[in-house]
Motif scaffolding. Structure first.
Motif, PDB file in Angstrom:
ATOM      1  N   UNK A  20      12.112   8.082  13.211  1.00  0.00           N
ATOM      2  CA  UNK A  20      11.738   8.116  11.792  1.00  0.00           C
ATOM      3  C   UNK A  20      12.097   9.454  11.157  1.00  0.00           C
ATOM      4  N   UNK A  21      11.946  10.547  11.919  1.00  0.00           N
ATOM      5  CA  UNK A  21      12.352  11.863  11.413  1.00  0.00           C
ATOM      6  C   UNK A  21      13.853  11.907  11.158  1.00  0.00           C
ATOM      7  N   UNK A  22      14.625  11.295  12.057  1.00  0.00           N
ATOM      8  CA  UNK A  22      16.078  11.282  11.872  1.00  0.00           C
ATOM      9  C   UNK A  22      16.465  10.501  10.623  1.00  0.00           C
ATOM     10  N   UNK A  23      15.819   9.374  10.382  1.00  0.00           N
ATOM     11  CA  UNK A  23      16.148   8.579   9.194  1.00  0.00           C
ATOM     12  C   UNK A  23      15.819   9.357   7.928  1.00  0.00           C
ATOM     13  N   UNK A  24      14.656  10.018   7.913  1.00  0.00           N
ATOM     14  CA  UNK A  24      14.300  10.844   6.748  1.00  0.00           C
ATOM     15  C   UNK A  24      15.326  11.948   6.556  1.00  0.00           C
ATOM     16  N   UNK A  25      15.667  12.622   7.655  1.00  0.00           N
ATOM     17  CA  UNK A  25      16.637  13.724   7.593  1.00  0.00           C
ATOM     18  C   UNK A  25      18.000  13.236   7.101  1.00  0.00           C
ATOM     19  N   UNK A  26      18.463  12.124   7.641  1.00  0.00           N
ATOM     20  CA  UNK A  26      19.797  11.620   7.294  1.00  0.00           C
ATOM     21  C   UNK A  26      19.870  11.208   5.828  1.00  0.00           C
ATOM     22  N   UNK A  27      18.892  10.433   5.376  1.00  0.00           N
ATOM     23  CA  UNK A  27      18.896   9.987   3.975  1.00  0.00           C
ATOM     24  C   UNK A  27      18.714  11.163   3.021  1.00  0.00           C
TER      25      UNK A  27
ATOM     26  N   UNK B  82       9.501  13.512   0.947  1.00  0.00           N
ATOM     27  CA  UNK B  82       8.211  13.822   1.563  1.00  0.00           C
ATOM     28  C   UNK B  82       7.830  12.844   2.663  1.00  0.00           C
ATOM     29  N   UNK B  83       8.663  11.860   2.926  1.00  0.00           N
ATOM     30  CA  UNK B  83       8.367  10.879   3.963  1.00  0.00           C
ATOM     31  C   UNK B  83       9.438   9.812   3.984  1.00  0.00           C
ATOM     32  N   UNK B  84       9.267   8.833   4.874  1.00  0.00           N
ATOM     33  CA  UNK B  84      10.260   7.767   5.000  1.00  0.00           C
ATOM     34  C   UNK B  84      10.344   6.895   3.748  1.00  0.00           C
ATOM     35  N   UNK B  85       9.240   6.437   3.163  1.00  0.00           N
ATOM     36  CA  UNK B  85       9.364   5.685   1.894  1.00  0.00           C
ATOM     37  C   UNK B  85      10.004   6.505   0.786  1.00  0.00           C
TER      38      UNK B  85
ATOM     39  N   UNK C  47       9.592  20.142   7.267  1.00  0.00           N
ATOM     40  CA  UNK C  47       9.773  20.152   8.716  1.00  0.00           C
ATOM     41  C   UNK C  47       8.474  19.926   9.475  1.00  0.00           C
ATOM     42  N   UNK C  48       7.328  19.900   8.806  1.00  0.00           N
ATOM     43  CA  UNK C  48       6.070  19.546   9.481  1.00  0.00           C
ATOM     44  C   UNK C  48       5.991  18.028   9.545  1.00  0.00           C
ATOM     45  N   UNK C  49       6.227  17.472  10.723  1.00  0.00           N
ATOM     46  CA  UNK C  49       6.303  16.009  10.843  1.00  0.00           C
ATOM     47  C   UNK C  49       4.920  15.366  10.846  1.00  0.00           C
ATOM     48  N   UNK C  50       3.949  16.052  11.403  1.00  0.00           N
ATOM     49  CA  UNK C  50       2.596  15.502  11.449  1.00  0.00           C
ATOM     50  C   UNK C  50       1.854  15.760  10.140  1.00  0.00           C
ATOM     51  N   UNK C  51       0.785  15.034   9.973  1.00  0.00           N
ATOM     52  CA  UNK C  51      -0.108  15.287   8.853  1.00  0.00           C
ATOM     53  C   UNK C  51      -1.169  16.283   9.320  1.00  0.00           C
ATOM     54  N   UNK C  52      -1.057  17.510   8.858  1.00  0.00           N
ATOM     55  CA  UNK C  52      -1.973  18.563   9.291  1.00  0.00           C
ATOM     56  C   UNK C  52      -3.110  18.798   8.308  1.00  0.00           C
ATOM     57  N   UNK C  53      -3.357  17.848   7.423  1.00  0.00           N
ATOM     58  CA  UNK C  53      -4.436  18.015   6.464  1.00  0.00           C
ATOM     59  C   UNK C  53      -5.766  18.163   7.188  1.00  0.00           C
ATOM     60  N   UNK C  54      -6.513  19.175   6.802  1.00  0.00           N
ATOM     61  CA  UNK C  54      -7.808  19.427   7.422  1.00  0.00           C
ATOM     62  C   UNK C  54      -8.809  18.377   6.959  1.00  0.00           C
ATOM     63  N   UNK C  55      -9.431  17.724   7.907  1.00  0.00           N
ATOM     64  CA  UNK C  55     -10.489  16.767   7.581  1.00  0.00           C
ATOM     65  C   UNK C  55     -11.804  17.522   7.591  1.00  0.00           C
TER      66      UNK C  55
END
Length: 1144
Positions: free
Chosen positions: A325-332, A346-349, A690-698
Motif C-alpha cells: 500500500x505504501x508503494x501504491x501511494x508513493x507511485x501514484x 495523505x493516504x491511499x484513497x 513518510x510516517x506510514x502508521x497513525x501515530x495520533x495520541x489517544x
C-alpha cells in the motif's frame, strides 16, 4: 545479547531470504515439520514440472491448478479451525495416559499440541456420545496395568463436518497461529488464493518462455516458493514493516511485487516481438530504429528485470521494497506531482483521488487542444477553440491547485450540491474560486485571441523571462535571506525585523510589516500574472509549430507540460525562477542542438531540479553527519562501526555511498545511517508523508478508561498523555494560522515535505508539511519532549544557545565586526542540518506556570491554611447550592446528624485531626467540637448565608451549622483516608489531597449519611478541594483573602466563574483547553517527581521556527524504525538516537 543476535539472524535474516520459513526451537516438531514440508513442496513442484514436462499450456494448467487447490484447502481448513475456536463449542473427555509410551511422551513433550481426531457416533434419538469398543478395551487394559494413574481431563473442540456430525479436535488457537497465519475474513483468504495463483501463473509462463536458464531456474523457483510461502506464514519481523507484530498488509507484499515484475517482463517480451515498432526521438535520442536495437533493448530489459527478480530474497532482507500500500501511494503520488503538478497525498484513497482527477482534467484539455489544431493557424489569426483551450487550462489548473487531496472534501461538496445549492454558494472558498475562475477565463481568452504572443515574439518572451527572474530573485531569495535570524549565516541579526523582535512578551497579534505586504504583493504578481503569461506565451508559440505536423503525441506532451507548470506555479513558485533561469541558459547556450520546445524544456527541468534539490539535501546531510569532529560515539556499536566507516568516508565521492545517493535521489528514498553510525544504507521508497502508521495520541481520561484504573492508579499519568492536550490545542491554533503565515513568509521558503521545529520554553513540536496547495496546507504535528536524557539536553542547548557572543577565530579570539558573526560561529552554523529562520513567531497557546506543591506545603502552617480554605470552600459551595433548602429541611438527614448537634460532641480520631493542621483543634480535648468549629467558621457561615436571596437560619444551633460541621468532619476524614491515615507526613498528605482533587472519595462508615444525597459530595466537597488549591496559591500574592470574609467571598466567586479547576483526567479539562478558556489550574502527581501545581494562562506564545534538512529527518526516521522493528533494539541508549547536535 548473543541470544538476541541469533534470534535476529534466524527470524529476520534467514526468514527474509526464504519468505518466512525458519526452524523455531520454541515450537513443537509438528509445526516445524509442516513448515519445512510446505516450503519444500512449493519449491520442488515448479522445478520438477519444468524439468520433467515440456513447456506447454497443459503443464502450466497442471501447476496452476495444483497450487490453487492446495491454497484453497489450506486456507479453508485454517479458516474453519479459527471459526471453530471462535464458537467455543468444547467437549470434555477423560483419558488415561499410555504407560507403554511414557518414554516417548516424555521425549516428545513439546508435541503435546498435535491435533487428535476422535470420530464419534451420535444416536439420532438421544444425541449421546457412544465411544468405540476398541477405546473401551484400551481403557480396561490401562486400568489393569496401572491403578495409580488417574484419568486426565482433556478439552476437545467440535469441528462440524456435516449437519449432525462433527469431529473432536484436540488443539488450541495459539498453536494454530504458530503453524499458519490467521486470516480475519473470507476476503483475505480469497486475495491470498488469487495472489498464489497469479504467482504460479506468471512464474511458470516465464519458465515456459525460456527467460531463465541453467542454475537460474532453481533460483527463480526459490523466489516463487518464497512468495507463495509468505502467503501462508509471514516474515516477522519484516524489514519493510512499519509496525511491531502482525502486519496483514506485508503478507501480500512479496507476491504483489513478484506479479508486477513478472508481468512487466512478460509484457515487454510480447511488445518487443511486435514488428514495425514506432520510431521515437526525444532530445536528439532515437529510441527504436532497427531489429538489432530491439534485440539490444530486449537483452537490457531481461537483465534488469530478471536481475531484480533473482535478488528478491536479498531485496526484501534489506528492506528495499515498502509494503504494497505504501508503494501504491508513493507511485501514484510521484506521477501526480512530477507529471501533473499535483500535491502530496495523505493516504491511499487520497493518492487514487488525485491521480483520477488529474487524468480527467488532462483528457478534457487534450480534446480541446487536439480540436484546436484542426483549425487554420497564422500570425494574424488564432482559432477561438485554442483560446478556449487556454482559458480552460488556466481555470482547471487554478481550481485543482486550490483543492485538497482529501477525497472527503469533494464528497461533502457533492452532498451540498445535491441537498442545498444555496448553502454551497455561501461557502467563501467556492465563491472566491467561482469569481476568480470566471475572470481568469475571460482574460485568458481575450489575451490569447489577440495574437499578442505571436506578433510580438520573441520580445514578449524575453521581457517575461527577465521579469520572472527579477521578481523571483527578490521574492524568494533576497527577502527571505534578509528576514532570517542570521542572514547568509554571516550577519548576527535579521535585517528586516518584525515589530515583535524587540518585545519581551508580546500581548497582541503579530503586526503586519511593510516587507510582508511587499512579499505577498510580489508573490501574487508572480504566480497569477508572470508565470501564467510565460506558459501561455510558450504554449501559443509551440502549438503554432506543432500545428504543421499535427502529432497527437506532441499535443499530449504540451498539454501535460502546460497543466503541470501552471499548477506548480499556483501552488508554490518558490523555486520556479531558478528552474526557469537554468532552462534558458542550458537549452539556449549549452545544449541548443538537443532543445525541444520551450514548454517541454521547462517541464523537463522542473523534474530534474526537483531531484537536484533532493540530491543537494542528501549530500548536505551526509557531509555534516560524517564530519570527523561531529561523528557520534554514544553507543557500544559506534566503537566498533565508526573505525570501519573511515574508508567509507574517505571514498565518499568515488565509492558506493555516492552511487547510493544518486539512486536514492532518483527514487525519492531515504538514506539512513545504520544504527546511528557513519555507514549509510538505502531504505525503501516512501511518499512525502513518510510516517506510514497513525501515530495520533489517544488521550486517556475518565471518559475512556475503566473505573478500576481510575481508583487504583492515576489515569494516564505519564507526561506524553497529559501533555498531549497542549499539542492538540497547538495543532488547532496552527490550523487557523499556518497557511497565512507561510504566505507572509514568516517561515521562510518552504515546499512539500519540509520539516520545521517550533521551540518554546514549554512546548517543542515537529511540524511536517505534507500538502502545499494554493491557499491550503496539510501538515503533521508531533510533540517533542526534550528532557530525560543527556542527548536530549544537548539538543535543547543547541537550539537555545546564541552564537552572537562568540569572538573566536580558529584558536584565538580577535573579535568580530559589528553586526557580523565571528569566523568560528559562521563556520559552525554551516555544519548544521538545521537553521533558525524566525526567533519571534507568535502563536496562540497556553503559558504554563509550574509550582512544586511540596515546597508550598512543607511548613505545617501552610498546610493548616490549606485545610482552612478547604473547609471554608465547603461552606461556600454548600450555601450557594440550589438544594440547600432541601438539605436543611430533610428529616432523615437531620436524624443521621443528631450527634453533630450536641455541643459536647468530640471528634477524637488522631489520624484525622491534629493541632498542626486543624485551626479548630482543641488541645485539652484532643479533638474537634462543635463549639470550637463555630468559634472559627461561624462568622464565615453567616456571611455566606446573608448573601442568599432567600434567608436561611444560620445561628449557632441551626441545621445549616450542623450540616456544615458534619461536612467538615467528612471532608477531613476523607483526606485522612486517602492519605492512608498519615496526614502528618508530607508525601502522604500530598497523595491524599491529589486523590481528593481527582474526585476519589473513600467514605468511612461514620459518614455514610452522605449517601442520602450524593450531590453533597459532587457539588460541595469535590469543588471545595479544587478551590482550596487556588486560594492557597493566591494567598502568597493576596494576604487579605484570609482575613476579610467579603474579600474571600468575592475571590471565590470570581475564581468560580473565570477559572477552570479540575484534574487532567477529567474530560472537563480537555473541553476547557480546546474551548480556549483563559485560565486553568490543575494538580499533577507524578510517581517519580512528586506533586506539581500547573497554572495555565492563555496568551501569545513565542516560538523559534527552526527549519531542518528534510532528508536528515527522513533518513534518521528510517534508521530508527529499522533498529526498533527489524533489529528489535529498544535500548534507550541505542545508536540511532545518540547525541547528534548537528542533526537534532
Amino acid at each position: 545479547m548473543g541470544s538476541q543476535v541469533v534470534q535476529t539472524l534466524r527470524q529476520g535474516v534467514w526468514a527474509s531470504l526464504t519468505g518466512g520459513w525458519y526452524h523455531n526451537p520454541e515450537q513443537n516438531k509438528f509445526n516445524n515439520s509442516c513448515h519445512l514440508y510446505l516450503w519444500m513442496f512449493l519449491l520442488m513442484l515448479p522445478l520438477s514440472l519444468n524439468l520433467a514436462l515440456p513447456p506447454t499450456t497443459t503443464t502450466l494448467s497442471i501447476y496452476c491448478t495444483s497450487v490453487t487447490v492446495f491454497f484453497i484447502v489450506i486456507k479453508m481448513v485454517n479458516y474453519r479451525l479459527h471459526l471453530m475456536f471462535n464458537q467455543g463449542d468444547i467437549v470434555a473427555q477423560n483419558s488415561v495416559p499410555d504407560i507403554s509410551k511414557g518414554v516417548d511422551k516424555k521425549s516428545d513433550a513439546s508435541d503435546s499440541c498435535l491435533p487428535s481426531l476422535s470420530h464419534n457416533i451420535y444416536s439420532p434419538f438421544e444425541g449421546l456420545n457412544i465411544s468405540h469398543a476398541q477405546e473401551e478395551d484400551s481403557l480396561d487394559e490401562l486400568s489393569e496395568t496401572s491403578t495409580q494413574e488417574k484419568p486426565s481431563r482433556k478439552l476437545y473442540y467440535k469441528l462440524k463436518v456435516f449437519p449432525g456430525k462433527w469431529v473432536n479436535i484436540l488443539y488450541d488457537r495459539l498453536t494454530l497461529i504458530a503453524l499458519l497465519d490467521r486470516n480475519e475474513d473470507m476476503t483475505e483468504n480469497m486475495v491470498a488464493v488469487f495472489l498464489a495463483f497469479l504467482v504460479a501463473f506468471l512464474g511458470f509462463v516465464l519458465l515456459n518462455e525460456g527467460c531463465f536458464k541453467d542454475i537460474w531456474v532453481f533460483q527463480f523457483c526459490l523466489v516463487i516458493a518464497s512468495c507463495q510461502y509468505s502467503l501462508l506464514k509471514r516474515v516477522q519481523p519484516d524489514a519493510a514493516s512499519p509496525t511491531h507484530g502482525h502486519n496483514q498488509i506485508v503478507i501480500y507484499s512479496r507476491a504483489a511485487y513478484f506479479c508486477m515484475f513478472c508481468g512487466l517482463i512478460w509484457i515487454l517480451e510480447i511488445v518487443l516481438r511486435t514488428p514495425d515498432l514506432p520510431v521515437s526521438t526525444v532530445y536528439g535520442i532515437t529510441i527504436v530504429t532497427s531489429d538489432m536495437d530491439i534485440h539490444v533493448v530486449k537483452l537490457d530489459v531481461d537483465l534488469i528485470f530478471t536481475g531484480f527478480t533473482y535478488c528478491f530474497p536479498v531485496t526484501f532482507l534489506l528492506g528495499l521494497f515498502p509494503q504494497i500500500n505504501t508503494f501504491v501511494i508513493y507511485f501514484l503520488e510521484q506521477i501526480d506531482m512530477h507529471f501533473f503538478g499535483g500535491t502530496a497525498a495523505t493516504g491511499l484513497p487520497s493518492a487514487a483521488y488525485c491521480i483520477v482527477r488529474s487524468l480527467i482534467a488532462l483528457s478534457l484539455l487534450y480534446g480541446f487542444c487536439l480540436g484546436a489544431l484542426k483549425e487554420p493557424w497564422d500570425e494574424q489569426h488564432i482559432p477561438a477553440l485554442f483560446s478556449g483551450f487556454c482559458a480552460l487550462l488556466v481555470v482547471l489548473s487554478y481550481h485543482l491547485s486550490r483543492q485538497s487531496s482529501d477525497p472527503s472534501v469533494f464528497l461533502n461538496l457533492v452532498l451540498i450540491i445535491i441537498y442545498d445549492l444555496y448553502f454551497m454558494l455561501q461557502k467563501e472558498i467556492l465563491l472566491s474560486d467561482l469569481v476568480v475562475c470566471i475572470l481568469a477565463s475571460v482574460l485568458t481568452f481575450a489575451i490569447t485571441a489577440s495574437t499578442v504572443f505571436l506578433s510580438l515574439r520573441p520580445f514578449v518572451s524575453i521581457v517575461l523571462y527577465a521579469l520572472a527572474a527579477t521578481v523571483g530573485f527578490v521574492t524568494h531569495y533576497l527577502i527571505p535571506q534578509l528576514r532570517k535570524h542570521h542572514p547568509w549565516l554571516w550577519i548576527s541579526h535579521p535585517v528586516l525585523k518584525s515589530k515583535e523582535y524587540s518585545q519581551f512578551e508580546p500581548r497582541e497579534d503579530a503586526h503586519l510589516m511593510w516587507f510582508e505586504r511587499l512579499y505577498v504583493g510580489l508573490l501574487t504578481f508572480e504566480k497569477y500574472i508572470v508565470y501564467p503569461a510565460i506558459v501561455l506565451s510558450a504554449l501559443t508559440n509551440d502549438v503554432a509549430q506543432v500545428s504543421v505536423s499535427r502529432s497527437s503525441c506532441d499535443v499530449l506532451l504540451m498539454t501535460v507540460a502546460g497543466m503541470k507548470l501552471l499548477r506548480a506555479s499556483f501552488c508554490n513558485p518558490s523555486y520556479q525562477f531558478f528552474t526557469l533561469i537554468f532552462t534558458i541558459i542550458f537549452f539556449e547556450f549549452d545544449c541548443s542542438s538537443a532543445s525541444e520546445t520551450f514548454l517541454l524544456n521547462f517541464f523537463l527541468m522542473s523534474i530534474v531540479f526537483n531531484k537536484l534539490w533532493d540530491l543537494l539535501h542528501k549530500l548536505h546531510f551526509i557531509l555534516l553527519y560524517i564530519a570527523p569532529w561531529q561523528i557520534a560515539w554514544g553507543s557500544a556499536f559506534h566503537a566498533f562501526a565508526q573505525p570501519f566507516a573511515v574508508p567509507h568516508i574517505l571514498t565518499i565521492y568515488f565509492a558506493m555511498l555516492l552511487l547510493q545517493t544518486f539512486i536514492t535521489t532518483l527514487f525519492y528514498t531515504p538514506l539512513s545511517p545504520f544504527l546511528g553510525s557513519a555507514i549509510f544504507i538505502t531504505s525503501y521508497p516512501r511518499p512525502v508523508k513518510f510516517w506510514e502508521r497513525n501515530y495520533n495520541t489517544k488521550r486517556i481520561d475518565n471518559s475512556n478508561s475503566r473505573l478500576v484504573s481510575q481508583v487504583d492508579k492515576e489515569t494516564g499519568c505519564d507526561d506524553n498523555n497529559l501533555n498531549s492536550i497542549f499539542y492538540e490545542y497547538l495543532t488547532r491554533s496552527l490550523q487557523h494560522s499556518i497557511c497565512g503565515d507561510l504566505m507572509l513568509g514568516r517561515w521562510g521558503n518552504y515546499c512539500a515535505g519540509d520539516c520545521f521545529i517550533l521551540a518554546s520554553d514549554y512546548l517543542n513540536v515537529l511540524v511536517h508539511l505534507i500538502e502545499v496547495g494554493n491557499g491550503l496546507v496539510t501538515f503533521q504535528l508531533r510533540g517533542l519532549e526534550f528532557r530525560g536524557t543527556y542527548c536530549q539536553q544537548r539538543e535543547v542547548e543547541a537550539i537555545t544557545e546564541g552564537v552572537e557572543e562568540d569572538d573566536s577565530c580558529c584558536c584565538c579570539e580577535p573579535g568580530h565586526l559589528p553586526h557580523v558573526l565571528s569566523c568560528n560561529a559562521a563556520f559552525n552554523l554551516r555544519w548544521l542540518a538545521w537553521e533558525v529562520t524566525t526567533t519571534k513567531y507568535l502563536l496562540e497557546g497556553y503559558s504554563i506556570s509550574e509550582n512544586n506543591a511540596a515546597t508550598m506545603l512543607q511548613v505545617y502552617d501552610l498546610r493548616k491554611l490549606l485545610i482552612t480554605y478547604y473547609l471554608k470552600s465547603i461552606i461556600y459551595y454548600l450555601v450557594i447550592s440550589p438544594k440547600l433548602q432541601i438539605w436543611v429541611k430533610d428529616q432523615s438527614m437531620q436524624e443521621a446528624l443528631q450527634s453533630y448537634t450536641k455541643w459536647h460532641h468530640i471528634e477524637k480520631d488522631p489520624a484525622v485531626f491534629s493541632m498542626k493542621i486543624d485551626e479548630d483543634y482543641v488541645h485539652c480535648l484532643q479533638g474537634v467540637t462543635r463549639a470550637s468549629y463555630c468559634n472559627v467558621y461561624l462568622e464565615w457561615i453567616q456571611y455566606c448565608a446573608n448573601k442568599l436571596k432567600e434567608p436561611v437560619d444560620s445561628d449557632e444551633d441551626s441545621p445549616l451549622v450542623t450540616l456544615c460541621f458534619a461536612l467538615s468532619v467528612l471532608g477531613r476524614r476523607s483526606l485522612s483516608t486517602a492519605a492512608h491515615n498519615r496526614s502528618n507526613s508530607l508525601e502522604s498528605f500530598l497523595y491524599g489531597f491529589n486523590t481528593l482533587f481527582k474526585g476519589d472519595f473513600r467514605i468511612a462508615a461514620k459518614d455514610e449519611w452522605v449517601f442520602a444525597d450524593m450531590d453533597l459530595l459532587q457539588t460541595a466537597v469535590a469543588p471545595a478541594v479544587r478551590m482550596s488549591l487556588k486560594l492557597h496559591q493566591g494567598h502568597f500574592t493576596s494576604l487579605e483573602e484570609t482575613e476579610e470574609p467579603a474579600v474571600l467571598y468575592e475571590a471565590i466567586s470570581n475564581y468560580r466563574t473565570s477559572l477552570v479547576i479540575c484534574h487532567e483526567s477529567d474530560p472537563a479539562w480537555r473541553r476547557a483547553v480546546l474551548s480556549s478558556r483563559d485560565t486553568l489550574l490543575t494538580l499533577r502527581h507524578m510517581v517519580d517527581e512528586g506533586v506539581d501545581e500547573y497554572m495555565l494562562y492563555k496568551r501569545h506564545l513565542i516560538f523559534k521556527v527552526i527549519k531542518i534538512n528534510k532528508e536528515c529527518v527522513r533518513g534518521l526516521w528510517a534508521g530508527q524504525q529499522q533498529e526498533l522493528i527489524f533489529l528489535r533494539n529498544r535500548n534507550p541508549e541505542r545508536g540511532s538516537i545518540q547525541n547528534s547536535k548537528q542533526a537534532l
